[in-house]
Design a protein around this motif. Sequence first.
Motif, PDB file in Angstrom:
ATOM      1  N   ALA A  72      55.935 -37.302  -0.243  1.00 59.40           N
ATOM      2  CA  ALA A  72      56.171 -36.832  -1.270  1.00 59.40           C
ATOM      3  C   ALA A  72      57.775 -37.191  -1.984  1.00 59.40           C
ATOM      4  O   ALA A  72      58.470 -37.150  -0.990  1.00 59.40           O
ATOM      5  N   THR A  73      57.912 -37.687  -3.057  1.00 59.28           N
ATOM      6  CA  THR A  73      59.116 -37.995  -3.444  1.00 59.28           C
ATOM      7  C   THR A  73      59.592 -36.693  -4.753  1.00 59.28           C
ATOM      8  O   THR A  73      58.434 -36.111  -5.378  1.00 59.28           O
ATOM      9  N   MET A  74      60.665 -36.684  -5.501  1.00 55.08           N
ATOM     10  CA  MET A  74      61.114 -36.058  -6.203  1.00 55.08           C
ATOM     11  C   MET A  74      60.959 -36.569  -7.601  1.00 55.08           C
ATOM     12  O   MET A  74      61.512 -37.900  -7.699  1.00 55.08           O
ATOM     13  N   GLN A  75      59.973 -36.385  -8.438  1.00 58.14           N
ATOM     14  CA  GLN A  75      59.631 -36.989  -9.785  1.00 58.14           C
ATOM     15  C   GLN A  75      60.845 -37.246 -10.546  1.00 58.14           C
ATOM     16  O   GLN A  75      61.971 -36.285 -10.664  1.00 58.14           O
ATOM     17  N   THR A  76      61.110 -38.422 -11.209  1.00 61.59           N
ATOM     18  CA  THR A  76      62.162 -38.726 -11.965  1.00 61.59           C
ATOM     19  C   THR A  76      62.144 -37.971 -13.236  1.00 61.59           C
ATOM     20  O   THR A  76      61.154 -37.564 -13.727  1.00 61.59           O
ATOM     21  N   GLU A  77      63.185 -37.707 -13.780  1.00 54.47           N
ATOM     22  CA  GLU A  77      63.192 -36.911 -15.090  1.00 54.47           C
ATOM     23  C   GLU A  77      63.292 -38.066 -16.210  1.00 54.47           C
ATOM     24  O   GLU A  77      63.874 -39.126 -16.300  1.00 54.47           O
ATOM     25  N   PRO A  78      62.416 -37.495 -17.321  1.00 54.14           N
ATOM     26  CA  PRO A  78      62.300 -38.615 -18.446  1.00 54.14           C
ATOM     27  C   PRO A  78      63.618 -38.780 -19.363  1.00 54.14           C
ATOM     28  O   PRO A  78      63.841 -39.704 -20.003  1.00 54.14           O
ATOM     29  N   ASP A  79      64.251 -37.684 -19.632  1.00 52.70           N
ATOM     30  CA  ASP A  79      65.748 -37.674 -20.195  1.00 52.70           C
ATOM     31  C   ASP A  79      66.829 -36.919 -19.533  1.00 52.70           C
ATOM     32  O   ASP A  79      66.677 -36.334 -18.540  1.00 52.70           O
ATOM     33  N   GLY A  80      67.784 -36.941 -19.979  1.00 51.08           N
ATOM     34  CA  GLY A  80      69.113 -36.553 -19.334  1.00 51.08           C
ATOM     35  C   GLY A  80      69.963 -37.436 -18.620  1.00 51.08           C
ATOM     36  O   GLY A  80      69.568 -38.599 -18.701  1.00 51.08           O
ATOM     37  N   PRO A  81      70.966 -36.980 -17.906  1.00 48.64           N
ATOM     38  CA  PRO A  81      71.895 -37.847 -17.275  1.00 48.64           C
ATOM     39  C   PRO A  81      71.124 -38.844 -16.084  1.00 48.64           C
ATOM     40  O   PRO A  81      71.714 -39.631 -15.613  1.00 48.64           O
ATOM     41  N   TYR A  82      70.231 -38.150 -15.596  1.00 46.84           N
ATOM     42  CA  TYR A  82      69.440 -38.776 -14.216  1.00 46.84           C
ATOM     43  C   TYR A  82      68.498 -39.246 -14.547  1.00 46.84           C
ATOM     44  O   TYR A  82      67.550 -39.857 -13.755  1.00 46.84           O
ATOM     45  N   ALA A  83      68.117 -39.444 -16.112  1.00 43.42           N
ATOM     46  CA  ALA A  83      66.729 -40.149 -16.506  1.00 43.42           C
ATOM     47  C   ALA A  83      66.535 -41.649 -15.904  1.00 43.42           C
ATOM     48  O   ALA A  83      67.576 -42.278 -15.916  1.00 43.42           O
ATOM     49  N   LEU A  84      65.472 -42.007 -15.419  1.00 41.48           N
ATOM     50  CA  LEU A  84      65.138 -43.435 -15.160  1.00 41.48           C
ATOM     51  C   LEU A  84      63.778 -44.024 -15.802  1.00 41.48           C
ATOM     52  O   LEU A  84      63.029 -42.864 -16.140  1.00 41.48           O
ATOM     53  N   ASP A  85      63.913 -44.989 -16.175  1.00 39.13           N
ATOM     54  CA  ASP A  85      62.661 -45.729 -16.974  1.00 39.13           C
ATOM     55  C   ASP A  85      61.893 -46.121 -15.841  1.00 39.13           C
ATOM     56  O   ASP A  85      62.020 -47.466 -14.964  1.00 39.13           O
ATOM     57  N   GLY A  86      60.814 -45.531 -15.327  1.00 34.34           N
ATOM     58  CA  GLY A  86      59.673 -45.977 -14.097  1.00 34.34           C
ATOM     59  C   GLY A  86      60.230 -45.399 -12.902  1.00 34.34           C
ATOM     60  O   GLY A  86      61.298 -44.660 -12.696  1.00 34.34           O
ATOM     61  N   ASP A  87      59.727 -46.188 -11.945  1.00 30.44           N
ATOM     62  CA  ASP A  87      59.899 -45.675 -10.471  1.00 30.44           C
ATOM     63  C   ASP A  87      61.483 -46.124 -10.112  1.00 30.44           C
ATOM     64  O   ASP A  87      61.810 -47.241 -10.313  1.00 30.44           O
ATOM     65  N   PRO A  88      62.151 -45.205  -9.282  1.00 31.27           N
ATOM     66  CA  PRO A  88      63.463 -45.718  -8.626  1.00 31.27           C
ATOM     67  C   PRO A  88      63.094 -46.678  -7.718  1.00 31.27           C
ATOM     68  O   PRO A  88      62.169 -46.850  -7.322  1.00 31.27           O
ATOM     69  N   PRO A  89      64.100 -47.810  -8.051  1.00 35.37           N
ATOM     70  CA  PRO A  89      64.052 -48.956  -6.749  1.00 35.37           C
ATOM     71  C   PRO A  89      63.750 -48.618  -5.364  1.00 35.37           C
ATOM     72  O   PRO A  89      63.022 -49.249  -4.831  1.00 35.37           O
ATOM     73  N   VAL A  90      64.381 -47.568  -5.032  1.00 34.46           N
ATOM     74  CA  VAL A  90      64.376 -47.245  -3.600  1.00 34.46           C
ATOM     75  C   VAL A  90      62.863 -46.745  -3.365  1.00 34.46           C
ATOM     76  O   VAL A  90      62.378 -46.803  -1.894  1.00 34.46           O
TER      77      VAL A  90
END
Length: 148
Positions: A72-90
Amino acid sequence: MLKSQLIHPEITAVLAAAGHHSTILIADGNYPSLNKRGPNAKLISMNLSPGLITVDQALQAILSAVPIEGAATMQTEPDGPYALDGDPPVWEDYRKSIKAAGLDLPLKPLEKWDFYDNVITPDHVLTIQTGDQQRYANLLLTIGVRMD
């Protein structure tokens, strides 16, 4: 001398005592390891310096030592300073390492607070704190059953 990639004595001891459904958190360098872990979890600091070691390096060592049935991973946040578009590269690195270990195991993203809730259980036996600086690099593994 051990033959697996995992030779860390404390980590090996915890894994040897763990069993089916026990969980292992490989935490990135930003994870709050002191206060977000299970009551039975051993904390091992492997954060030598920023970026060393990475979660994927720890993952490869763990995969060489114990059967894993869940990730299990920690789901990305859709907005805010840590937001990512799609899966993190890692996450692609994790998929490659899991496949290289001969496993067909999908990554299961969990909302941040659900992720924490899944960590802070009595089944959580080990946190490996890394120096990984990549966003959303935390990985919660569930130990499976040895079939051979």
